[in-house]
Design an enzyme around this catalytic site. Structure first.
Site, PDB file in Angstrom:
ATOM      1  N   THR A 123      -3.826  12.338  -8.679  1.00  0.00           N
ATOM      2  CA  THR A 123      -2.809  13.316  -9.103  1.00  0.00           C
ATOM      3  C   THR A 123      -1.659  12.628  -9.843  1.00  0.00           C
ATOM      4  O   THR A 123      -1.139  13.161 -10.817  1.00  0.00           O
ATOM      5  CB  THR A 123      -2.264  14.118  -7.902  1.00  0.00           C
ATOM      6  OG1 THR A 123      -1.804  13.211  -6.900  1.00  0.00           O
ATOM      7  CG2 THR A 123      -3.345  15.018  -7.313  1.00  0.00           C
TER       8      THR A 123
ATOM      9  N   LEU B 259      -5.372  -5.515  -3.449  1.00  0.00           N
ATOM     10  CA  LEU B 259      -4.360  -6.492  -3.838  1.00  0.00           C
ATOM     11  C   LEU B 259      -4.720  -7.069  -5.209  1.00  0.00           C
ATOM     12  O   LEU B 259      -5.862  -7.473  -5.439  1.00  0.00           O
ATOM     13  CB  LEU B 259      -4.304  -7.611  -2.799  1.00  0.00           C
ATOM     14  CG  LEU B 259      -3.147  -8.595  -2.888  1.00  0.00           C
ATOM     15  CD1 LEU B 259      -1.821  -7.897  -2.625  1.00  0.00           C
ATOM     16  CD2 LEU B 259      -3.355  -9.733  -1.886  1.00  0.00           C
TER      17      LEU B 259
ATOM     18  N   HIS C 162       5.156   3.104  -4.235  1.00  0.00           N
ATOM     19  CA  HIS C 162       4.875   3.105  -2.797  1.00  0.00           C
ATOM     20  C   HIS C 162       5.595   4.292  -2.155  1.00  0.00           C
ATOM     21  O   HIS C 162       6.762   4.548  -2.470  1.00  0.00           O
ATOM     22  CB  HIS C 162       5.363   1.792  -2.170  1.00  0.00           C
ATOM     23  CG  HIS C 162       5.016   1.677  -0.718  1.00  0.00           C
ATOM     24  ND1 HIS C 162       3.733   1.406  -0.280  1.00  0.00           N
ATOM     25  CD2 HIS C 162       5.780   1.818   0.403  1.00  0.00           C
ATOM     26  CE1 HIS C 162       3.735   1.381   1.044  1.00  0.00           C
ATOM     27  NE2 HIS C 162       4.952   1.634   1.479  1.00  0.00           N
TER      28      HIS C 162
END
EC number: 2.1.2.2
Length: 198
Positions: free
Chosen positions: A21, A95, A112
């Site tokens: 999204t 990562l 985040h």
């Protein structure tokens, strides 16, 4: 300035592992831009909604595996061919390898769903973040947009936005508020970074 220089568009590559999204929101934000193009959306998950959303919006959608990302130079070579001005992580869970970070210094950013440095690190993503924030009785949460380095969620902060946590807040209701902040601010921060770097 020559016409050729004037016509050069800033290129963005998006990495996403999930429904996409945020990736879709960013693509739509820049869809009619004369100065910015979304060159590709890359995902490490075959079932990621991000790939379908990119395809539906006529953006190149590429799938890669762990070996292509970490062992071989396949993903790095794709990035070097495109030469993006910015690499945007929009719900990407692996990562980033140091060879890609070295190749694109200060050009890889992540979003985040919490106010770093709290509630970041390996395994802290999606609903796990919201559940923990509520369990810790925080009064507010928000988003952090930051540069990517070799450690989860530890790169330099670029931007934060906050939202209050109500007494009856649930992980789902908080997730909705966080998504609103992401959709509003992430494309704008990307645009400002591109303008600053050009």
């Amino acid at each position: 300035m020559s016409e050729k220089e004037n016509a050069k568009k800033s290129k963005i590559i998006i990495f996403a592992s999930g429904s996409g999204t945020n990736a879709e929101n960013i693509i739509k934000f820049f869809q009619n831009s004369k100065n910015v193009e979304i060159s590709a959306v890359l995902s490490n998950k075959r079932a990621a909604g991000a790939l379908k959303r990119a395809h539906d919006l006529d953006v190149k959608a590429l799938l890669f595996d762990r070996e292509a990302f970490y062992s071989s130079r396949d993903v790095l070579n794709i990035l070097k061919d495109i030469e993006p001005d910015l690499i945007v992580l929009a719900g990407f869970l692996w990562l980033f390898p140091s060879n890609i970070i070295r190749e694109f210094p200060d050009r890889i950013i992540n979003i985040h769903p919490a106010l770093l440095p709290k509630y970041g690190g390996k395994g802290m993503y999606g609903s796990k973040v919201h559940e923990t924030v509520i369990a810790e009785k925080e009064k507010e949460s928000g988003i952090t947009i930051h540069y990517v380095n070799e450690k989860y969620d530890e790169g330099q902060t670029i931007f934060q936005a906050t939202t209050p946590i109500e007494e009856n807040e649930t992980p789902d209701s908080l997730a909705g508020k966080i998504h609103e902040l992401e959709y509003k601010h992430f494309p704008e921060v990307i645009q400002k970074l591109l303008e600053k770097n050009n």
